[in-house]
Design a protein around this motif. Structure first.
Motif, PDB file in Angstrom:
ATOM      1  N   THR A   1       1.565  -1.913   0.218  1.00  0.00           N
ATOM      2  CA  THR A   1       1.122  -0.629   0.743  1.00  0.00           C
ATOM      3  C   THR A   1       2.316   0.091   1.338  1.00  0.00           C
ATOM      4  O   THR A   1       3.372  -0.502   1.564  1.00  0.00           O
ATOM      5  CB  THR A   1       0.045  -0.811   1.836  1.00  0.00           C
ATOM      6  OG1 THR A   1       0.607  -1.583   2.922  1.00  0.00           O
ATOM      7  CG2 THR A   1      -1.177  -1.540   1.296  1.00  0.00           C
TER       8      THR A   1
ATOM      9  N   ARG B   1      -6.588  -1.325  13.017  1.00  0.00           N
ATOM     10  CA  ARG B   1      -6.904  -1.965  11.746  1.00  0.00           C
ATOM     11  C   ARG B   1      -7.277  -3.422  11.982  1.00  0.00           C
ATOM     12  O   ARG B   1      -6.979  -4.000  13.033  1.00  0.00           O
ATOM     13  CB  ARG B   1      -5.738  -1.876  10.761  1.00  0.00           C
ATOM     14  CG  ARG B   1      -4.522  -2.695  11.127  1.00  0.00           C
ATOM     15  CD  ARG B   1      -3.449  -2.566  10.053  1.00  0.00           C
ATOM     16  NE  ARG B   1      -2.226  -3.283  10.419  1.00  0.00           N
ATOM     17  CZ  ARG B   1      -1.139  -3.295   9.655  1.00  0.00           C
ATOM     18  NH1 ARG B   1      -1.120  -2.652   8.511  1.00  0.00           N
ATOM     19  NH2 ARG B   1      -0.073  -3.964  10.040  1.00  0.00           N
TER      20      ARG B   1
ATOM     21  N   GLU C   1      -6.007  -4.538   6.542  1.00  0.00           N
ATOM     22  CA  GLU C   1      -6.683  -3.356   6.031  1.00  0.00           C
ATOM     23  C   GLU C   1      -5.845  -2.115   6.343  1.00  0.00           C
ATOM     24  O   GLU C   1      -4.887  -2.168   7.108  1.00  0.00           O
ATOM     25  CB  GLU C   1      -8.076  -3.240   6.667  1.00  0.00           C
ATOM     26  CG  GLU C   1      -8.997  -4.402   6.292  1.00  0.00           C
ATOM     27  CD  GLU C   1     -10.393  -4.256   6.883  1.00  0.00           C
ATOM     28  OE1 GLU C   1     -10.607  -3.280   7.649  1.00  0.00           O
ATOM     29  OE2 GLU C   1     -11.258  -5.101   6.584  1.00  0.00           O
ATOM     30  N   ASP C   2      -6.203  -0.995   5.739  1.00  0.00           N
ATOM     31  CA  ASP C   2      -5.510   0.257   6.048  1.00  0.00           C
ATOM     32  C   ASP C   2      -5.718   0.622   7.508  1.00  0.00           C
ATOM     33  O   ASP C   2      -6.763   0.328   8.110  1.00  0.00           O
ATOM     34  CB  ASP C   2      -6.053   1.404   5.179  1.00  0.00           C
ATOM     35  CG  ASP C   2      -5.541   1.313   3.748  1.00  0.00           C
ATOM     36  OD1 ASP C   2      -4.429   0.796   3.553  1.00  0.00           O
ATOM     37  OD2 ASP C   2      -6.258   1.757   2.834  1.00  0.00           O
ATOM     38  N   TRP C   3      -4.726   1.294   8.079  1.00  0.00           N
ATOM     39  CA  TRP C   3      -4.883   1.827   9.431  1.00  0.00           C
ATOM     40  C   TRP C   3      -5.982   2.896   9.414  1.00  0.00           C
ATOM     41  O   TRP C   3      -6.039   3.737   8.514  1.00  0.00           O
ATOM     42  CB  TRP C   3      -3.592   2.463   9.922  1.00  0.00           C
ATOM     43  CG  TRP C   3      -2.512   1.487  10.300  1.00  0.00           C
ATOM     44  CD1 TRP C   3      -1.401   1.185   9.595  1.00  0.00           C
ATOM     45  CD2 TRP C   3      -2.451   0.725  11.500  1.00  0.00           C
ATOM     46  NE1 TRP C   3      -0.630   0.259  10.266  1.00  0.00           N
ATOM     47  CE2 TRP C   3      -1.263  -0.046  11.442  1.00  0.00           C
ATOM     48  CE3 TRP C   3      -3.277   0.579  12.618  1.00  0.00           C
ATOM     49  CZ2 TRP C   3      -0.871  -0.917  12.459  1.00  0.00           C
ATOM     50  CZ3 TRP C   3      -2.892  -0.285  13.631  1.00  0.00           C
ATOM     51  CH2 TRP C   3      -1.709  -1.026  13.542  1.00  0.00           C
TER      52      TRP C   3
ATOM     53  N   ASN D   1       2.183   7.710  -0.671  1.00  0.00           N
ATOM     54  CA  ASN D   1       1.826   6.583   0.183  1.00  0.00           C
ATOM     55  C   ASN D   1       0.809   5.741  -0.568  1.00  0.00           C
ATOM     56  O   ASN D   1      -0.218   6.242  -1.030  1.00  0.00           O
ATOM     57  CB  ASN D   1       1.228   7.051   1.507  1.00  0.00           C
ATOM     58  CG  ASN D   1       0.799   5.874   2.384  1.00  0.00           C
ATOM     59  OD1 ASN D   1       1.586   4.977   2.653  1.00  0.00           O
ATOM     60  ND2 ASN D   1      -0.444   5.877   2.832  1.00  0.00           N
ATOM     61  N   ARG D   2       1.102   4.435  -0.742  1.00  0.00           N
ATOM     62  CA  ARG D   2       0.188   3.516  -1.427  1.00  0.00           C
ATOM     63  C   ARG D   2      -0.783   2.945  -0.390  1.00  0.00           C
ATOM     64  O   ARG D   2      -0.370   2.310   0.587  1.00  0.00           O
ATOM     65  CB  ARG D   2       0.965   2.383  -2.092  1.00  0.00           C
ATOM     66  CG  ARG D   2       0.102   1.327  -2.754  1.00  0.00           C
ATOM     67  CD  ARG D   2      -0.408   1.760  -4.113  1.00  0.00           C
ATOM     68  NE  ARG D   2       0.690   1.858  -5.094  1.00  0.00           N
ATOM     69  CZ  ARG D   2       0.505   2.259  -6.345  1.00  0.00           C
ATOM     70  NH1 ARG D   2      -0.710   2.597  -6.767  1.00  0.00           N
ATOM     71  NH2 ARG D   2       1.537   2.345  -7.169  1.00  0.00           N
ATOM     72  N   LYS D   3      -2.064   3.147  -0.612  1.00  0.00           N
ATOM     73  CA  LYS D   3      -3.087   2.653   0.312  1.00  0.00           C
ATOM     74  C   LYS D   3      -3.515   1.240  -0.099  1.00  0.00           C
ATOM     75  O   LYS D   3      -3.202   0.779  -1.196  1.00  0.00           O
ATOM     76  CB  LYS D   3      -4.270   3.614   0.323  1.00  0.00           C
ATOM     77  CG  LYS D   3      -3.879   5.032   0.742  1.00  0.00           C
ATOM     78  CD  LYS D   3      -5.059   5.972   0.752  1.00  0.00           C
ATOM     79  CE  LYS D   3      -5.979   5.688   1.913  1.00  0.00           C
ATOM     80  NZ  LYS D   3      -7.061   6.688   2.031  1.00  0.00           N
ATOM     81  N   SER D   4      -4.254   0.556   0.767  1.00  0.00           N
ATOM     82  CA  SER D   4      -4.632  -0.835   0.499  1.00  0.00           C
ATOM     83  C   SER D   4      -5.559  -0.966  -0.698  1.00  0.00           C
ATOM     84  O   SER D   4      -5.632  -2.030  -1.321  1.00  0.00           O
ATOM     85  CB  SER D   4      -5.286  -1.462   1.731  1.00  0.00           C
ATOM     86  OG  SER D   4      -6.474  -0.774   2.068  1.00  0.00           O
ATOM     87  N   ASP D   5      -6.286   0.115  -1.062  1.00  0.00           N
ATOM     88  CA  ASP D   5      -7.147   0.054  -2.246  1.00  0.00           C
ATOM     89  C   ASP D   5      -6.368   0.359  -3.530  1.00  0.00           C
ATOM     90  O   ASP D   5      -6.955   0.427  -4.621  1.00  0.00           O
ATOM     91  CB  ASP D   5      -8.336   1.009  -2.100  1.00  0.00           C
ATOM     92  CG  ASP D   5      -7.904   2.481  -2.009  1.00  0.00           C
ATOM     93  OD1 ASP D   5      -6.691   2.759  -2.114  1.00  0.00           O
ATOM     94  OD2 ASP D   5      -8.788   3.334  -1.814  1.00  0.00           O
TER      95      ASP D   5
ATOM     96  N   GLU E   1      -1.531   8.660  -2.240  1.00  0.00           N
ATOM     97  CA  GLU E   1      -1.718   9.968  -1.630  1.00  0.00           C
ATOM     98  C   GLU E   1      -0.350  10.580  -1.378  1.00  0.00           C
ATOM     99  O   GLU E   1       0.620   9.863  -1.123  1.00  0.00           O
ATOM    100  CB  GLU E   1      -2.510   9.860  -0.319  1.00  0.00           C
ATOM    101  CG  GLU E   1      -1.846   9.025   0.754  1.00  0.00           C
ATOM    102  CD  GLU E   1      -2.684   8.908   2.031  1.00  0.00           C
ATOM    103  OE1 GLU E   1      -3.829   9.396   2.024  1.00  0.00           O
ATOM    104  OE2 GLU E   1      -2.178   8.342   3.015  1.00  0.00           O
TER     105      GLU E   1
ATOM    106  N   SER F   1      -4.735   3.125  -4.300  1.00  0.00           N
ATOM    107  CA  SER F   1      -4.610   4.547  -4.618  1.00  0.00           C
ATOM    108  C   SER F   1      -3.368   5.153  -3.970  1.00  0.00           C
ATOM    109  O   SER F   1      -2.800   4.592  -3.031  1.00  0.00           O
ATOM    110  CB  SER F   1      -5.859   5.300  -4.157  1.00  0.00           C
ATOM    111  OG  SER F   1      -5.991   5.220  -2.747  1.00  0.00           O
TER     112      SER F   1
END
Length: 880
Positions: free
Chosen positions: A173, A483, A453-455, A220-224, A228, A226
């Motif tokens: 992430t 988180r 997990e994501d913040w 920005n790579r998110k924990s799922d 952004e 995806s």
């Protein structure tokens, strides 16, 4: 031809001319970042800016050369080092950075200008790659970068490349983005005419190599998984300094440049092997030259070799170098410390810490080399034992478990085991070795794995935690973000507050504990850590309404005790330098509420008188009740002019905090918490002084209530001793007299035991049973200790020919068994007491070992001794 110093200097000056600030390299050892052991890329020191945890301020353009180390995790080049011509463990990465300032157009234009105009690399030898896009991520081809490159280079030399090669990510992430690599073809004109260099880009060709990577951080790579878009776009570039030197100096190998050749030339002189004559010796010299740099810089930055974590990585690198010298250069003595002088001469201007710590680094490396050479010798003996065991069992393959034992216990890499096995006509179960190795890696990976997990962002702010803990232990606060994290099946929560009095673990001082009061709801803070630039509060639960304000309250008792111990480390450091000399420098510390631990450079044990003087000096400063002089936000240069002590391997900002307890006694750079006056410590008591590594000693001590408690306990113990001795005038003389009396009695008891052993020997000597030519004696004897059994066995061996002796004994509820054979029985019948006793001990639920003629074993079941003796008699009967 440009020297490496000139090449480095031209890079930095070029970007300085483009408005970049030249910043120094950060220490290679990473602190306050649980995701990294070492700096492995030039961007690591700026990670907080990319993450949005800190601001670049006015310095939106910077340039540097950064020390990097790649030996573990995602970036692991260790096995390629020395084998090929361009991989290294420690290397320098030249970089230029834009934090929300310029972007792709300028980065590409300046890279082209530097390479073709300043360094004069022929344009027809350069290829560039761009990101070809990725449908899964929904990211198209980087048309923007391609268009900018077309302004400078032939479009045919622009190569679209996959996500694997041309999309950079910090981790699973976090910030990421497309990148554009610059490759140079250094093959001869004849080879270039035969094969187009374009077809060799990213094909691991040793002469068509990547030298520079321009990373455009825009997502920005998110924990799922995806992506952004980031509000601010950054540029992060990294150019391999050693590879650049190879290109500009017209060499075909990084190791042939003036970066490595001075070290290799010294290796030639020491080992009397010539470089360039044989592949195996060439690889060995390259490995040693490379690994010397990694070990030296890591040690200078405060990471000593050890058995865990980052220290274990450094120990592995050092041992790998020693193995290559031992195996391929036939050099059986320590070698790395002999090369240190050459390395320091090369880098004295750029990294002056190497020269300042020369003696300490040399001592550490030499001690590690000596220790490993002893281990390596033990490994050779173990291999020989394995070889003999296989021969006895008519086998010709070393199983995977045993091969892994050689690796894990004795430091044998699988290639060394394979080599020695082949020389002795043996094979190696490498699949079994791989299985054991992977199992170990999986265990380590499971221990390290953190599922985060994501913040969850509650407050959209560019401001970060304001630390108020120097002045107050309680503050009103709001949660900025939180988180959930899981490690080893344990779930915790991390919360970041806009204001916090909680000190985050740093500089050896443990993090604060305490409570967060959300109205009537109390959330316990079990730890506070500084991860990158965030103050992270670890809790076991979340409040029912995490958005409401809270009152953050530090555990004042634990903070007070910790603060006393931290101040004591400063006083102790100054006292050590005063009593032992200015060579003393802090090498590590631990400060918690219960005690302090202080590691420092010193090459010999501190005697009792010196320890007394050190402790007296610290307590004299405590009695003086010296007031704390705390200076915050002091320019680093000004602080150094004041004589402030800085720790090697620490990364300091432009402004620092200075802690002074009498400007003529203790002035240090420190971010920890301290008492307002030294008298608050009450008393400081040194509890232990030990060695932790070559040239490094450790002192442990207590202060305040714990010091008082220890003194009270010692006084009470002394009072009890006086009472036991009927309150003598000279208690020390009485104790010494008792010790002398005890020693005399022990000697008399030993004499009586040995006399009894001789009597037992005489009794059982006549019970020898003749089995063929063998004198078989088997007896369970009543003795007090194992030494009596040994004495009986050796005396019988001297008095009885053709002896096969089995002695059993019940020693305080534990089974004991001894075998003793005459030498001629060992030779004629191939007897091995050490091997046989392992089988016999099974009857007693035990184990043992020894030599061919003598062995002993212990066990849990004394009742099994008769069965063991009976089994031994069967062996004798088969021989007879």
């Amino acid at each position: 031809m440009m020297t490496s110093k000139e090449i480095r200097g031209k890079f930095l000056k070029f970007f300085e001319s483009k408005g970049h600030l030249i910043v120094p390299s950060a220490p290679i050892v990473v602190k306050n970042d649980p995701t990294l052991m070492f700096i492995n890329a030039g961007m690591n020191p700026f990670k907080d800016i990319f993450l949005g945890n800190s601001s670049a301020g006015d310095d939106t353009r910077v340039t540097d050369t950064q020390k990097c180390l790649r030996v573990s995790g995602k970036h692991n080049d260790l096995e390629e080092v020395g084998v090929d011509t361009y991989h290294h463990t420690m290397f320098e990465m030249l970089g230029n950075w834009s934090f929300g300032d310029y972007f792709k157009e300028e980065a590409i234009a300046w890279a082209w200008e530097l390479l073709t105009e300043v360094y004069s690399i022929p344009k027809d030898r350069i290829y560039v790659t761009i990101f070809e896009g990725d449908k899964k991520d929904g990211v198209p081809i980087d048309q923007e970068a391609e268009n900018f490159w077309k302004q400078h280079i032939d479009p045919d030399r622009i190569i679209p490349a996959s996500k694997k090669d041309n999309f950079w990510e910090m981790g699973d992430t976090g910030p990421c983005g497309p990148c554009s690599e610059i490759h140079v073809d250094i093959r001869s004109d004849e080879e270039r005419a035969k094969v187009d260099g374009k077809s060799l880009v990213n094909q691991d060709h040793p002469q068509v190599i990547e030298i520079w990577n321009l990373v455009f951080i825009q997502f920005n790579r998110k924990s799922d998984g995806s992506l952004e878009s980031l509000p601010s776009k950054h540029v992060d570039t990294g150019m391999g300094f050693e590879r650049l030197c190879m290109v500009l100096q017209g060499k075909q190998s990084n190791y042939d440049t003036d970066v490595f050749m001075p070290i290799i030339e010294r290796i030639e002189k020491i080992t009397r092997h010539q470089y360039g004559k044989q592949e195996k010796t060439d690889i060995a010299m390259r490995v040693i030259a490379d690994h010397l740099r990694a070990v030296t810089f890591a040690t200078a930055d405060g990471q000593r070799p050890s058995n865990t974590g980052a220290g274990y990585v450094i120990r592995r690198i050092l041992r790998r170098a020693v193995r290559y010298a031992y195996t391929h250069l036939d050099y059986k003595e320590p070698i790395l410390h002999q090369l240190l002088e050459v390395l320091v001469e090369q880098f004295v201007e750029l990294f002056p810490d190497l020269e300042k710590q020369y003696d300490s680094i040399a001592q550490t490396i030499l001690a590690e080399e000596k220790s490993f050479l002893r281990t390596l010798g033990g490994g050779v003996k173990r291999f020989q034992a394995i070889q003999k065991q296989l021969a006895d069992e008519s086998k010709n393959t070393i199983d995977g478990k045993t091969a892994f034992e050689l690796y894990d216990t004795y430091g044998f890499p699988i290639d060394l085991t394979r080599l020695m096995a082949a020389e002795n006509g043996l094979g190696v179960d490498e699949a079994g070795f791989d299985k054991a190795m992977n199992a170990q890696k999986e265990r380590a990976r499971a221990d390290r794995k953190v599922d985060a997990e994501d913040w969850v962002e509650l407050i959209d702010t560019t401001d970060h935690s304001k630390f108020v803990g120097y002045d107050q232990l309680e503050a009103e606060a709001k949660v900025i973000k939180y988180r959930k994290v899981t490690q080893k099946k344990k779930t915790l929560y991390q919360m970041v507050l806009d204001t916090t009095p909680f000190y985050a673990e740093s500089g050896g001082q443990v993090g604060d504990k305490g409570m967060l009061h959300f109205g009537d709801e109390v959330i316990h803070v079990v730890d506070t850590r500084k991860e990158n630039d965030l103050f992270v509060h670890f809790t076991t639960a979340l409040p029912s309404d995490v958005s409401q304000p809270c009152v953050a309250q530090v555990n004042s008792k634990k903070r007070s005790d910790t603060t006393k111990n931290h101040t004591a480390t400063h006083l102790l450091h100054a006292a050590l330098r005063d009593v032992l000399g200015d060579h003393v420098h802090q090498k590590g510390s631990l400060v918690n509420p219960d005690y302090l631990r202080f590691d420092f450079s010193h090459s010999q044990k501190i005697d009792d008188e010196q320890l007394r003087l050190i402790e007296e000096q610290v307590n004299a400063r405590i009695r003086q009740n010296i007031a704390l002089e705390e200076l915050r936000d002091v320019p680093i240069d000004q602080a150094m002019e004041m004589g402030a002590m800085a720790l090697f391997g620490e990364k300091y900002g432009d402004e620092v905090r200075v802690i002074i307890f009498d400007k003529d006694f203790s002035v240090e750079l420190c971010g920890g918490t301290h008492v307002k006056q030294t008298g608050a410590l009450g008393y400081c008591r040194i509890t232990t002084e030990t060695s932790v590594a070559a040239g490094v000693r450790r002192i442990e001590a207590v202060t305040g209530r714990n010091a008082q408690l220890q003194l009270s306990n010692d006084f009470e113990a002394l009072t009890q001793i006086r009472r036991l001795f009927k309150n003598p005038k000279d208690i020390l003389a009485s104790v010494n007299g008792l010790i002398e009396e005890r020693d005399g009695l022990v000697k008399e008891i030993d004499r009586l035991h040995m006399s009894a052993a001789s009597q037992i020997k005489d009794q059982i000597k006549g019970k020898a049973e003749q089995v063929g030519q063998i004198a078989f004696i088997a007896q369970q004897v009543e003795v007090n200790n194992a030494d009596m059994v040994k004495k009986i066995a050796y005396e019988l061996r001297n008095e009885v020919d053709n002896l096969f002796l089995v002695l059993g004994a019940d020693l305080n509820g534990k089974a004991h068994l001894t075998l003793m054979f005459s030498d001629n029985l060992v030779e004629q019948h191939g007897l091995n007491a050490g091997k046989l006793i392992r089988d016999l001990a099974k009857h007693m639920q035990g184990g043992g070992g020894g030599q061919a003629f003598y062995a002993s074993a212990g066990g849990k079941k004394p009742a099994g001794i008769p069965a063991a003796i009976a089994a031994a008699k069967e062996v004798v009967q088969n021989l007879g």
